[in-house]
Design a protein around this motif. Structure first.
Motif, PDB file in Angstrom:
ATOM      1  N   VAL A  76      -1.885  -5.700   0.290  1.00  0.00           N
ATOM      2  CA  VAL A  76      -0.804  -6.587  -0.129  1.00  0.00           C
ATOM      3  C   VAL A  76       0.318  -6.681   0.910  1.00  0.00           C
ATOM      4  CG1 VAL A  76      -1.145  -6.412  -2.602  1.00  0.00           C
ATOM      5  CG2 VAL A  76       0.129  -4.626  -1.402  1.00  0.00           C
ATOM      6  N   LYS A 107      -2.000  -0.411   0.359  1.00  0.00           N
ATOM      7  CA  LYS A 107      -0.900  -0.914   1.161  1.00  0.00           C
ATOM      8  C   LYS A 107      -1.315  -2.120   1.990  1.00  0.00           C
ATOM      9  CE  LYS A 107       2.935   1.161   3.475  1.00  0.00           C
ATOM     10  NZ  LYS A 107       3.398   2.459   3.989  1.00  0.00           N
ATOM     11  N   LEU A 112       2.796  -9.711   1.649  1.00  0.00           N
ATOM     12  CA  LEU A 112       3.694 -10.287   0.657  1.00  0.00           C
ATOM     13  C   LEU A 112       5.086 -10.527   1.213  1.00  0.00           C
ATOM     14  CD1 LEU A 112       2.840  -8.322  -2.556  1.00  0.00           C
ATOM     15  CD2 LEU A 112       2.693 -10.783  -2.225  1.00  0.00           C
ATOM     16  N   TYR A 113       5.526  -9.628   2.039  1.00  0.00           N
ATOM     17  CA  TYR A 113       6.886  -9.712   2.565  1.00  0.00           C
ATOM     18  C   TYR A 113       6.886 -10.239   4.005  1.00  0.00           C
ATOM     19  CZ  TYR A 113       7.669  -6.330  -1.263  1.00  0.00           C
ATOM     20  OH  TYR A 113       7.729  -5.683  -2.464  1.00  0.00           O
ATOM     21  N   GLU A 142       5.101 -10.861  -6.603  1.00  0.00           N
ATOM     22  CA  GLU A 142       4.339  -9.620  -6.450  1.00  0.00           C
ATOM     23  C   GLU A 142       5.046  -8.699  -5.463  1.00  0.00           C
ATOM     24  OE1 GLU A 142       1.950  -8.461  -8.051  1.00  0.00           O
ATOM     25  OE2 GLU A 142       1.032 -10.169  -9.072  1.00  0.00           O
ATOM     26  N   PRO A 143       4.819  -7.390  -5.509  1.00  0.00           N
ATOM     27  CA  PRO A 143       4.028  -6.726  -6.546  1.00  0.00           C
ATOM     28  C   PRO A 143       4.872  -6.479  -7.782  1.00  0.00           C
ATOM     29  CG  PRO A 143       4.814  -5.117  -4.973  1.00  0.00           C
ATOM     30  CD  PRO A 143       5.351  -6.458  -4.516  1.00  0.00           C
ATOM     31  N   PHE A 203       9.422   0.839  -8.833  1.00  0.00           N
ATOM     32  CA  PHE A 203       9.730   1.729  -7.703  1.00  0.00           C
ATOM     33  C   PHE A 203      10.683   2.848  -8.130  1.00  0.00           C
ATOM     34  CE2 PHE A 203       9.345  -2.477  -5.130  1.00  0.00           C
ATOM     35  CZ  PHE A 203       7.988  -2.516  -5.396  1.00  0.00           C
ATOM     36  N   ASN A 232       6.248   5.529   0.568  1.00  0.00           N
ATOM     37  CA  ASN A 232       5.528   4.678  -0.390  1.00  0.00           C
ATOM     38  C   ASN A 232       6.387   4.215  -1.560  1.00  0.00           C
ATOM     39  OD1 ASN A 232       2.878   4.594   0.806  1.00  0.00           O
ATOM     40  ND2 ASN A 232       2.834   6.797   0.416  1.00  0.00           N
ATOM     41  N   ASP A 249       7.924   1.427  -2.042  1.00  0.00           N
ATOM     42  CA  ASP A 249       7.463   0.080  -2.402  1.00  0.00           C
ATOM     43  C   ASP A 249       5.978   0.015  -2.096  1.00  0.00           C
ATOM     44  OD1 ASP A 249       6.786  -2.681  -2.393  1.00  0.00           O
ATOM     45  OD2 ASP A 249       8.877  -3.206  -2.029  1.00  0.00           O
ATOM     46  N   TRP A 250       5.219  -0.375  -3.124  1.00  0.00           N
ATOM     47  CA  TRP A 250       3.770  -0.284  -2.982  1.00  0.00           C
ATOM     48  C   TRP A 250       3.179  -1.387  -2.123  1.00  0.00           C
ATOM     49  CZ3 TRP A 250       4.627  -0.029  -8.773  1.00  0.00           C
ATOM     50  CH2 TRP A 250       5.162   1.235  -9.082  1.00  0.00           C
ATOM     51  N   ALA A 251       3.978  -2.396  -1.836  1.00  0.00           N
ATOM     52  CA  ALA A 251       3.427  -3.514  -1.081  1.00  0.00           C
ATOM     53  C   ALA A 251       3.532  -3.283   0.421  1.00  0.00           C
ATOM     54  CB  ALA A 251       4.142  -4.807  -1.446  1.00  0.00           C
ATOM     55  N   ASP A 252       4.601  -2.614   0.815  1.00  0.00           N
ATOM     56  CA  ASP A 252       4.814  -2.420   2.249  1.00  0.00           C
ATOM     57  C   ASP A 252       5.903  -1.376   2.428  1.00  0.00           C
ATOM     58  OD1 ASP A 252       4.623  -2.692   4.974  1.00  0.00           O
ATOM     59  OD2 ASP A 252       5.052  -4.847   5.011  1.00  0.00           O
ATOM     60  N   ARG A 253       6.048  -0.876   3.607  1.00  0.00           N
ATOM     61  CA  ARG A 253       7.119   0.067   3.901  1.00  0.00           C
ATOM     62  C   ARG A 253       8.445  -0.679   3.891  1.00  0.00           C
ATOM     63  NH1 ARG A 253       8.221   4.918   7.106  1.00  0.00           N
ATOM     64  NH2 ARG A 253      10.143   5.626   6.118  1.00  0.00           N
TER      65      ARG A 253
END
Lengths: 218, 218
Positions: B5, B2, B8-9, A41-42, A133, A89, A91-95
DNA sequence: GCAAAAGTGTTGATTGTACACCCATGT
DNA sequence: ACATGGGTGTACAATCAACACTTTTGC
């Protein structure tokens, strides 16, 4: 030394840093790009560039080498840094701030190792699917980049074996530029450049007459 | 989204990210680079490029704009990303990955604001002192970059006012390339490019006859 | 009238581009 | 013998590079 002063920048934020590699390969007179199906994910299940996070004990070049090696088993390949992407934004999971690289590898004899944890596949360059992305943009930018470089720097040779025929080399240029070139003018330029050395042997795999093999000069 | 998730990393390391700007300016027919005397550790008192750390709420372009604005008060200037430097020990205080940018600004009418917290100074491009970390290398690489760009892209105009004479424009090219150009060939090329529009007025500041002013076409 | 910078064309060299036929060989 | 891809040269166009004298005007 490092630990003594490492609190100097303590008030500044830290970021995840990744590399994304546009791995180009050449076979059957076409240009390909290596993509992987994400198994995490994601965006699990979607196609993406070959990428990975930077570790503490490596620089970005080393990270890019490692990432490509993990997937292909190839080392000492041609790698070059391109741009750094930092939209908040992206990457939608984190910066994540990501540095793009391009790699050129010779696919003539290469088969993808099957022992990786990834599903990887070579896509012809104008059949790239929608990627996660900003990866489609990365590919487009890298294509522009190598197109402008191929006329000035000897990068095309990295896509071929050590010994290659002039028709094959021309195919590489044509695949990258996606336009056909004049045979006589192409030869004239290549031979005048002094970059290649004619060998005695011929490659008979693609014609009855056979084409002389050349090698790249240092 | 944000925050849902963002774990995840979680297992990957994070890094300080900075930009270092090579701010070029042109005056008195010479090319200058803006440097600041560091008033913080490490290497306090030494000269360095204009730089700063990336914030959470901005991308790298915005960071570079901010850093240049804080020092010069100029916004909407020409800025372009160059390379990303990631050697592990490039900054002796901590691991910092730095993205270099170059900026081109018009110094003809500009005076450095004195209300900054920094000591800033314009150095002629071939009188750059020894700088901290890899900053000398950054300048050299950026010089190579703008030299190769100036013949293909209209970046030189950013170093001049909106209206400029052809002799002045030629001086910009000569300063960047550090070689002298043929007056007649230079004019011929510029006029043929269609990039500039002749105005009625003359600039009489540098000759009795006066030189026609031109403006840049969009 | 003279010093100082602006403006202006031509020529030769180099580079790029378009183009068509013969060669060698395996079948 | 014929089909297939490899190899070769020339002519024209476009671009680049070198070069020197006249013009304007403030002093």
């Amino acid at each position: 030394m490092k630990t003594q002063v490492s609190n100097l920048y303590a008030s500044y934020p830290k970021f995840l840093l990744s590399v994304d590699c546009i791995v180009f390969g050449f076979k059957e007179n076409k240009l390909f790009c290596l993509l992987i199906k994400r198994n995490f994910e994601p965006e699990i299940g979607k196609w993406s560039l070959v990428g990975g996070f930077l570790n503490e004990n490596e620089n970005l070049n080393q990270c890019a080498s490692r990432v490509v090696f993990d997937l292909t088993g190839l080392d000492k390949i041609y790698l070059e840094q391109l741009e750094t992407y930092s939209e908040i934004n992206r990457d939608w999971a984190d910066r994540v701030v990501s540095v793009s690289y391009f790699a050129l590898i010779n696919l003539e004899l290469f088969e993808m190792p099957s022992n990786t944890n990834y599903t990887a596949k070579w896509f012809e360059i104008n059949e790239i699917p929608e990627l996660i992305f900003d990866h489609n943009k990365m590919i487009n930018n890298s294509l522009q980049n190598i197109r402008s470089k191929i006329g000035k720097f000897p990068i095309a040779f990295s896509l071929l074996s050590e010994r290659f025929s002039l028709p094959k080399l021309q195919n590489v240029y044509e695949a990258i530029l996606s336009e056909s070139l004049d045979k006589r003018n192409f030869r004239k330029n290549m031979l005048a450049s002094g970059l290649i050395k004619k060998l005695e042997e011929k490659d008979k795999t693609s014609s009855k007459k056979g084409a002389y093999l050349y090698s790249f000069n240092q």
